[in-house]
Enzyme design. Structure first.
Site, PDB file in Angstrom:
ATOM      1  N   ASP A 142     -16.481 -30.332  40.788  1.00 58.41           N
ATOM      2  CA  ASP A 142     -15.738 -29.300  41.509  1.00 58.41           C
ATOM      3  C   ASP A 142     -14.394 -29.855  41.983  1.00 58.41           C
ATOM      4  O   ASP A 142     -14.305 -31.001  42.431  1.00 58.41           O
ATOM      5  CB  ASP A 142     -16.571 -28.860  42.725  1.00 58.41           C
ATOM      6  CG  ASP A 142     -15.884 -27.787  43.529  1.00 58.41           C
ATOM      7  OD1 ASP A 142     -15.769 -26.673  43.008  1.00 58.41           O
ATOM      8  OD2 ASP A 142     -15.441 -28.076  44.667  1.00 58.41           O
ATOM      9  N   GLU A 152     -13.525 -29.472  36.643  1.00 58.33           N
ATOM     10  CA  GLU A 152     -12.884 -28.190  36.932  1.00 58.33           C
ATOM     11  C   GLU A 152     -11.409 -28.451  37.235  1.00 58.33           C
ATOM     12  O   GLU A 152     -11.058 -28.899  38.333  1.00 58.33           O
ATOM     13  CB  GLU A 152     -13.549 -27.502  38.141  1.00 58.33           C
ATOM     14  CG  GLU A 152     -13.029 -26.076  38.366  1.00 58.33           C
ATOM     15  CD  GLU A 152     -12.650 -25.783  39.806  1.00 58.33           C
ATOM     16  OE1 GLU A 152     -12.571 -26.716  40.631  1.00 58.33           O
ATOM     17  OE2 GLU A 152     -12.389 -24.610  40.103  1.00 58.33           O
TER      18      GLU A 152
HETATM   19  C1  ARE Z   1     -13.513 -21.196  52.586  1.00 55.61           C
HETATM   20  C2  ARE Z   1     -12.622 -20.088  53.143  1.00 55.61           C
HETATM   21  C3  ARE Z   1     -11.260 -20.655  53.499  1.00 55.61           C
HETATM   22  C4  ARE Z   1     -11.424 -21.814  54.473  1.00 55.61           C
HETATM   23  C5  ARE Z   1     -12.340 -22.865  53.871  1.00 55.61           C
HETATM   24  C6  ARE Z   1     -12.627 -24.006  54.841  1.00 55.61           C
HETATM   25  O1  ARE Z   1     -12.477 -19.068  52.148  1.00 55.61           O
HETATM   26  O2  ARE Z   1     -10.501 -19.621  54.116  1.00 55.61           O
HETATM   27  O3  ARE Z   1     -10.160 -22.412  54.735  1.00 55.61           O
HETATM   28  O4  ARE Z   1     -13.594 -22.252  53.536  1.00 55.61           O
HETATM   29  O5  ARE Z   1     -13.310 -23.529  55.964  1.00 55.61           O
HETATM   30  C7  ARE Z   1     -14.883 -21.994  47.550  1.00 55.61           C
HETATM   31  C8  ARE Z   1     -14.211 -20.674  47.959  1.00 55.61           C
HETATM   32  C9  ARE Z   1     -13.254 -20.869  49.100  1.00 55.61           C
HETATM   33  C10 ARE Z   1     -13.941 -21.573  50.266  1.00 55.61           C
HETATM   34  C11 ARE Z   1     -14.396 -22.924  49.729  1.00 55.61           C
HETATM   35  C12 ARE Z   1     -15.085 -23.786  50.799  1.00 55.61           C
HETATM   36  O6  ARE Z   1     -13.508 -20.156  46.825  1.00 55.61           O
HETATM   37  O7  ARE Z   1     -12.814 -19.559  49.542  1.00 55.61           O
HETATM   38  O8  ARE Z   1     -13.034 -21.716  51.345  1.00 55.61           O
HETATM   39  O9  ARE Z   1     -15.367 -22.699  48.685  1.00 55.61           O
HETATM   40  O10 ARE Z   1     -16.172 -23.126  51.327  1.00 55.61           O
HETATM   41  C13 ARE Z   1      -7.944 -24.119  43.618  1.00 55.61           C
HETATM   42  C14 ARE Z   1      -8.658 -25.404  43.208  1.00 55.61           C
HETATM   43  C15 ARE Z   1     -10.009 -25.150  42.578  1.00 55.61           C
HETATM   44  C16 ARE Z   1     -10.871 -24.223  43.444  1.00 55.61           C
HETATM   45  C17 ARE Z   1     -10.087 -22.954  43.688  1.00 55.61           C
HETATM   46  C18 ARE Z   1     -10.836 -21.969  44.589  1.00 55.61           C
HETATM   47  O11 ARE Z   1      -7.822 -26.149  42.327  1.00 55.61           O
HETATM   48  O12 ARE Z   1     -10.674 -26.392  42.427  1.00 55.61           O
HETATM   49  O13 ARE Z   1      -8.834 -23.271  44.341  1.00 55.61           O
HETATM   50  N1  ARE Z   1     -12.181 -23.952  42.846  1.00 55.61           N
HETATM   51  C19 ARE Z   1     -13.384 -24.702  43.275  1.00 55.61           C
HETATM   52  C20 ARE Z   1     -14.631 -23.811  43.331  1.00 55.61           C
HETATM   53  C21 ARE Z   1     -14.515 -22.848  44.501  1.00 55.61           C
HETATM   54  C22 ARE Z   1     -14.535 -23.625  45.799  1.00 55.61           C
HETATM   55  C23 ARE Z   1     -13.796 -24.899  45.740  1.00 55.61           C
HETATM   56  C24 ARE Z   1     -13.253 -25.393  44.573  1.00 55.61           C
HETATM   57  C25 ARE Z   1     -13.818 -25.752  46.930  1.00 55.61           C
HETATM   58  O14 ARE Z   1     -14.824 -23.195  42.105  1.00 55.61           O
HETATM   59  O15 ARE Z   1     -15.541 -21.887  44.491  1.00 55.61           O
HETATM   60  O16 ARE Z   1     -13.955 -22.809  46.848  1.00 55.61           O
HETATM   61  O17 ARE Z   1     -15.002 -26.538  46.837  1.00 55.61           O
HETATM   62  C26 ARE Z   1      -3.869 -21.811  41.150  1.00 55.61           C
HETATM   63  C27 ARE Z   1      -4.103 -23.292  40.934  1.00 55.61           C
HETATM   64  C28 ARE Z   1      -5.573 -23.636  41.089  1.00 55.61           C
HETATM   65  C29 ARE Z   1      -6.110 -23.109  42.408  1.00 55.61           C
HETATM   66  C30 ARE Z   1      -5.894 -21.600  42.460  1.00 55.61           C
HETATM   67  C31 ARE Z   1      -6.427 -20.954  43.727  1.00 55.61           C
HETATM   68  O18 ARE Z   1      -4.414 -21.079  40.064  1.00 55.61           O
HETATM   69  O19 ARE Z   1      -3.674 -23.658  39.636  1.00 55.61           O
HETATM   70  O20 ARE Z   1      -5.754 -25.040  41.029  1.00 55.61           O
HETATM   71  O21 ARE Z   1      -7.513 -23.405  42.457  1.00 55.61           O
HETATM   72  O22 ARE Z   1      -4.484 -21.347  42.351  1.00 55.61           O
HETATM   73  O23 ARE Z   1      -5.766 -21.470  44.833  1.00 55.61           O
END
Ligand code: ARE
Length: 503
Positions: free
Chosen positions: A228, A254
């Site tokens: 992740d 990812e």
């Molecule tokens: C939650 C709340 C937030 C709060 C945080 C901490 O929503 O408001 O600040 O908690 O309290 C998932 C959810 C998030 C959640 C997080 C932790 O989606 O909403 O936050 O869990 O509980 C980037 C990353 C990529 C990531 C995406 C979401 O590069 O790695 O953002 N994806 C993975 C998972 C997610 C997960 C996380 C990572 C965190 O698949 O499910 O988040 O572990 C462009 C860029 C991308 C970027 C994208 C979105 O496209 O190229 O790199 O992705 O914008 O910002």
């Protein structure tokens, strides 16, 4: 893991099945899967299983049952689980992405249940890939207690990590140390993603802890990991961690492809495989635009990862919520995109399976104690475009998707033949083993489609499987190199050598 043969994972699954079979005959225990020695086969033979399914937020007990009853019999090769470690409390699905400790105790199940799930899946010939959240810990500014009772605060996880030991990055950008620009590699890999305490993965202490966690999961039989937020871990740090894992550990990073970003998916291919986000985005545009045929060429350009490194999907749990790609609510178009993913030759496909929601944050149905209730697929297997909040969609059981998993297993790595086109319909064959016809238009297509399948009667596996020598969907006749097909609007028809009837 650098340079591991492309199909080591499949060999691993085969090794698991052999190990299980041996254990069953000798009555010995089935514990973990050992890595195959030496290079694997250079290509995927027919019958090998390379299709995965992401069972988003399914409990370990429910996955175990699904492996035995459906995934194994349908021909799925592996399952991607949600993160298994202890997490923060809260009803939202994303609490799983905020680790509190590396105990395998979560609202999806206990350590014992997790290990039993891995064993059940292996016994069904299905590998297990776990979602590994190793870039960060929680994003909570106030201290709390995790699911399994561990106390924590934002930068202090007793007995694991602390600021005093230098276990966290503080990038010094802005008031909150958050990433503000994805065009700055320093920020992406040293600042915080959404306030999540960012581990200093370059230090020996942090690497030791992460290696211990992943090795522990391997000892429970897990075959590999989705890393992740890998984009936020410098590739050299991740390589150092992965290099210390047991041989044969499958890795998929990812790393979301972002226009103009300095951190790219290609930087992670030396570590293992990488999720290719462009595929789902592009196929969505092609299906919506009625250009199904173009999807057959996806992945051939230089803007995509090499096929043997790419894991592709129509949607995952993030894109589903962002509505950036086709999802279950798109009905027939969503099914066509999945058929294309399973029919064409690029990458390793992952089918997605989630639950209905109207609030993007809503978690799966939980009991009074917060434990997720075991998934149960609806009696009327979809497709449907409406699911009530929390209802399991079970896309992986939809006839056309499940049928295409068996189709893909049957055609193996036979080459993609020249596409045939007729108005809004087009057909694709794989060697002499399979034929798929897709109709993207609004009128039925009735045609004689060229095929290299031998003469005979075949079940349309996109409409239902062959059961005891009879088709549950329509049967299609192939004579003298032509398939006599009738394909309803916005549907697909699929024939393969393993579903020939009446011989
Ligand atoms: C939650 C709340 C937030 C709060 C945080 C901490 O929503 O408001 O600040 O908690 O309290 C998932 C959810 C998030 C959640 C997080 C932790 O989606 O909403 O936050 O869990 O509980 C980037 C990353 C990529 C990531 C995406 C979401 O590069 O790695 O953002 N994806 C993975 C998972 C997610 C997960 C996380 C990572 C965190 O698949 O499910 O988040 O572990 C462009 C860029 C991308 C970027 C994208 C979105 O496209 O190229 O790199 O992705 O914008 O910002």
């Amino acid at each position: 893991m650098t340079g591991r043969p492309r199909l080591a994972f499949l060999a691993l699954i085969a090794a698991a099945v052999v190990a299980v079979a041996a254990a069953c005959t000798t009555g010995g225990p089935v514990s973990s899967v050992t890595a195959p020695a030496g290079p694997g086969p250079a290509a995927r033979p027919a019958g090998a299983r390379d299709v995965g399914v992401q069972l988003f937020q399914w409990t370990w007990d429910a996955i175990a049952t699904e492996c035995t009853d459906h995934l194994g019999p349908a021909g799925y090769g592996w399952v991607l689980t949600s993160p298994p470690q202890e997490h923060v409390l809260g009803s939202q699905w994303w609490t799983a992405y905020q680790p509190v400790s590396y105990r395998i105790e979560s609202r999806l199940g206990s350590r014992t249940q997790f290990a039993a799930m891995v064993a059940a899946c292996h016994a069904a010939g299905v590998g297990v890939v776990a979602d590994a959240v190793i870039n960060h810990m929680t994003g909570k500014d106030s201290p709390g207690t995790g699911w399994a009772g561990s106390a924590y605060s934002h930068y202090d996880y007793p007995g694991i990590w602390s600021d005093a030991a230098g276990d966290f990055h503080h990038c010094g950008v802005g008031p909150a140390d958050d990433i503000s620009s994805y065009r700055d590699a320093y920020q992406v890999q040293n600042c915080e993603l959404s306030n999540l305490a960012d581990l200093a993965t370059g230090t020996k202490h942090v690497q030791d802890g992460i290696v211990a966690y992943l090795t522990d999961l391997r000892s429970l039989g897990v075959d590999g990991f989705r890393i992740d937020a890998a984009k936020h871990i410098p590739a050299q740090d991740l390589a150092a961690i992965v290099g210390r894992l047991p041989a044969g550990t499958r890795i998929v990073s990812e790393v979301i492809r972002g226009s103009g970003e300095p951190v790219t998916p290609e930087q992670y291919t030396g570590i293992g495989d990488v999720l290719e986000f462009a595929w789902g985005k592009d196929v969505t545009g092609m299906v919506r635009g009625g250009s199904l045929r173009l999807a057959a060429g996806l992945g051939t350009g230089s803007t995509y990862l090499p096929s043997d490194k790419a894991w592709i999907f129509v949607e995952n749990h993030d894109t589903e919520r962002g509505r950036a790609t086709l999802g279950y609510a798109d009905g027939a178009d969503y099914v066509l995109a999945n058929v294309l993913m399973l029919a064409t030759g690029y990458g390793r496909p992952i089918v997605y399976s989630g639950y209905g929601f109207s609030d993007r944050d809503a978690g799966p149905v939980q009991d009074a104690a917060g434990k997720v209730v075991d998934a149960a697929c609806p009696a009327d297997v979809g497709p449907r475009v409406r699911y009530t909040d929390g209802e399991w969609v079970c896309q992986h059981r939809w006839a056309a998707i499940e049928g295409m998993v068996g189709w893909r297993d049957a055609v193996g790595d036979d080459p993609v033949g020249d596409p045939w086109q007729h108005g809004d319909a087009f057909a694709l064959s794989r060697g002499t083993r399979g034929l798929v016809v897709l109709n993207g238009g609004n009128v039925e297509v009735a045609a004689q489609v060229p095929t290299t399948l031998s003469d005979g009667s075949y079940c349309d596996v996109a409409a239902g499987p062959a059961v005891e020598g009879r088709c549950t969907g329509d049967a299609v006749t192939v004579r003298a190199g032509l398939g006599d097909v009738h394909v309803a609007p916005h549907t697909a028809l699929a024939l393969h050598v393993g579903a020939r009837v009446g011989d």
